[in-house]
Design an enzyme around this catalytic site. Structure first.
Site, PDB file in Angstrom:
ATOM      1  N   ASP A 100      -1.179  -6.121  -0.232  1.00 30.86           N
ATOM      2  CA  ASP A 100      -1.482  -5.499   1.058  1.00 30.86           C
ATOM      3  C   ASP A 100      -2.977  -5.280   1.245  1.00 30.86           C
ATOM      4  O   ASP A 100      -3.657  -4.810   0.321  1.00 30.86           O
ATOM      5  CB  ASP A 100      -0.813  -4.113   1.127  1.00 30.86           C
ATOM      6  CG  ASP A 100       0.389  -4.104   2.043  1.00 30.86           C
ATOM      7  OD1 ASP A 100       0.536  -5.012   2.884  1.00 30.86           O
ATOM      8  OD2 ASP A 100       1.198  -3.161   1.909  1.00 30.86           O
ATOM      9  N   GLU A 134      -1.118  -5.409   8.621  1.00 32.67           N
ATOM     10  CA  GLU A 134      -0.293  -4.875   9.709  1.00 32.67           C
ATOM     11  C   GLU A 134      -0.950  -5.152  11.052  1.00 32.67           C
ATOM     12  O   GLU A 134      -2.182  -5.088  11.174  1.00 32.67           O
ATOM     13  CB  GLU A 134      -0.122  -3.354   9.543  1.00 32.67           C
ATOM     14  CG  GLU A 134       0.649  -2.963   8.301  1.00 32.67           C
ATOM     15  CD  GLU A 134       0.806  -1.441   8.174  1.00 32.67           C
ATOM     16  OE1 GLU A 134       0.523  -0.707   9.150  1.00 32.67           O
ATOM     17  OE2 GLU A 134       1.218  -1.006   7.086  1.00 32.67           O
ATOM     18  N   LYS A 139      -1.248  -9.348   2.924  1.00 34.80           N
ATOM     19  CA  LYS A 139      -0.457  -8.890   4.078  1.00 34.80           C
ATOM     20  C   LYS A 139      -1.318  -7.930   4.879  1.00 34.80           C
ATOM     21  O   LYS A 139      -2.051  -7.119   4.311  1.00 34.80           O
ATOM     22  CB  LYS A 139       0.828  -8.187   3.628  1.00 34.80           C
ATOM     23  CG  LYS A 139       1.618  -7.588   4.821  1.00 34.80           C
ATOM     24  CD  LYS A 139       3.028  -7.207   4.458  1.00 34.80           C
ATOM     25  CE  LYS A 139       3.186  -5.853   3.801  1.00 34.80           C
ATOM     26  NZ  LYS A 139       2.720  -4.707   4.629  1.00 34.80           N
ATOM     27  N   GLU A 177       9.434  -4.202  10.359  1.00 31.47           N
ATOM     28  CA  GLU A 177       9.866  -2.917   9.793  1.00 31.47           C
ATOM     29  C   GLU A 177      10.459  -2.004  10.872  1.00 31.47           C
ATOM     30  O   GLU A 177       9.933  -1.922  11.998  1.00 31.47           O
ATOM     31  CB  GLU A 177       8.671  -2.210   9.123  1.00 31.47           C
ATOM     32  CG  GLU A 177       9.062  -0.861   8.527  1.00 31.47           C
ATOM     33  CD  GLU A 177       8.074  -0.303   7.513  1.00 31.47           C
ATOM     34  OE1 GLU A 177       7.101  -0.993   7.165  1.00 31.47           O
ATOM     35  OE2 GLU A 177       8.304   0.845   7.079  1.00 31.47           O
ATOM     36  N   ASP A 234       0.835  -1.208   0.000  1.00 31.28           N
ATOM     37  CA  ASP A 234       0.000   0.000   0.000  1.00 31.28           C
ATOM     38  C   ASP A 234       0.871   1.260   0.000  1.00 31.28           C
ATOM     39  O   ASP A 234       0.371   2.379  -0.104  1.00 31.28           O
ATOM     40  CB  ASP A 234      -1.011   0.000   1.160  1.00 31.28           C
ATOM     41  CG  ASP A 234      -0.354  -0.040   2.518  1.00 31.28           C
ATOM     42  OD1 ASP A 234       0.874  -0.159   2.599  1.00 31.28           O
ATOM     43  OD2 ASP A 234      -1.092   0.056   3.533  1.00 31.28           O
ATOM     44  N   SER A 235       2.200   1.076   0.045  1.00 33.55           N
ATOM     45  CA  SER A 235       3.116   2.196  -0.173  1.00 33.55           C
ATOM     46  C   SER A 235       2.846   2.844  -1.525  1.00 33.55           C
ATOM     47  O   SER A 235       3.258   3.983  -1.773  1.00 33.55           O
ATOM     48  CB  SER A 235       4.579   1.722  -0.092  1.00 33.55           C
ATOM     49  OG  SER A 235       4.772   0.599  -0.928  1.00 33.55           O
TER      50      SER A 235
HETATM   51  O1  KIV Z   1       3.555  -1.091   1.628  1.00 32.46           O
HETATM   52  C1  KIV Z   1       4.706  -1.547   1.535  1.00 32.46           C
HETATM   53  O2  KIV Z   1       5.409  -1.351   0.548  1.00 32.46           O
HETATM   54  C2  KIV Z   1       5.197  -2.333   2.664  1.00 32.46           C
HETATM   55  C3  KIV Z   1       6.649  -2.657   2.690  1.00 32.46           C
HETATM   56  C4  KIV Z   1       7.394  -1.427   2.984  1.00 32.46           C
HETATM   57  C5  KIV Z   1       6.966  -3.769   3.617  1.00 32.46           C
HETATM   58  O3  KIV Z   1       4.459  -2.678   3.535  1.00 32.46           O
END
Ligand code: KIV
Length: 273
Positions: free
Chosen positions: A88, A120, A118, A187, A49-50
């Site tokens: 994510d 968090e 994924k 992280e 989600d970056s």
């Molecule tokens: O969103 C993302 O790119 C991430 C990585 C930095 C692990 O969660």
């Protein structure tokens, strides 16, 4: 055969089995062309989600939506033949209840064809991860610095410096590492703690700013390529300066257009005789 149906793709159980072996190579990918370039070199590609900050210029990942993640997940799946692809779950799509998490994770898996999701969270998300994995959804955990919690944390900073933080990360790692997740991203966490946690939990740790002690490493591709220049965290190693190369190429193109050097004869259609 299409790239997405390749039998050579790494699966979450195979990533899980890499614990303690050759380090697991992971990068982010958000588009088909980038996935095609990275795929053969990586074990796992994360549609992170970056992308909200890297592609869309958002200030944090908080405003990223499920539809955005699904669109980019589909794009990445068109470009992979080898890597395990994880998408994510964005902020708000899983925290409310394990049932909501299940429904949204199913959407991600069904609509993108990816291998896993994924999410968090530490102890508070362990029950949700157990619920998802027991129902056929592979989950990659994410502990330590959690970007979706930027507002409660008051910013992005490495964790594990105080006794309270050390205790929290130990408990989070234990809970998530034993919840059914096939691996855990750690992280922005100090080396001693990342090492301790990596030795303590049964699944691979994938570090980002968490030292060489982890079972694998991940970086945001645009950071390591020098394409995202807004901010470079201390833990990023730059392997190129593609952002500068893009600017130089655009400058050369603009000069050629203005001086009528481009298009030249070889770029021009002539009437066939
Ligand atoms: O969103 C993302 O790119 C991430 C990585 C930095 C692990 O969660």
């Amino acid at each position: 055969m299409s790239a997405t149906s390749s039998p050579k793709r790494l699966t979450p159980p195979r990533i899980r089995a890499m614990k303690g072996g050759t380090p697991i190579v992971c990068l982010t990918a958000y588009t088909t062309p980038m996935a095609r370039l990275l795929d053969e070199h990586c074990d796992l590609l994360l549609v992170g989600d970056s992308l909200g900050m890297v592609l869309y210029g958002m200030e944090s990942t908080v405003a990223v939506t499920l539809d955005m993640m699904i669109a980019h997940g589909k794009a990445v799946m068109r470009g992979v033949a080898r890597s395990c692809v994880v998408v994510d779950m964005p902020f708000g799509s899983y925290q409310e209840s394990k049932e909501l998490a299940y429904r949204n994770a199913v959407r991600i898996l069904q609509e993108t064809g990816c291998d896993a999701v994924k999410l968090e969270g530490g102890e508070e998300m362990a029950e949700t991860i157990a619920f998802l994995t027991a129902r056929g959804i592979p989950v990659l955990g994410h502990i330590g610095l959690m970007p979706q919690q930027v507002h409660t944390a008051g910013g992005y900073r490495s964790v594990g410096h105080s006794d309270e933080e050390v205790t929290k990360i130990r408990r989070d790692a234990d809970a998530v590492g034993n919840s059914g997740a096939f691996a855990v991203v750690i992280e922005g966490t100090v080396e001693t703690l990342a090492r301790e946690v990596t030795m303590a939990i049964p699944v691979p740790t994938i570090g980002i700013g968490a030292s060489v002690a982890c079972d694998g490493q991940i970086l945001v591709s645009d950071d390591m390529l020098g394409l995202f220049n807004d901010f470079t965290p201390r833990f990023v190693k730059r392997y190129d300066e593609l952002g500068k190369k893009v600017a130089t190429s655009a400058e050369a193109y603009a000069g050629d257009v203005r001086s009528r050097v481009f298009p030249a004869d070889e770029h021009t259609f002539k009437r066939r005789s």
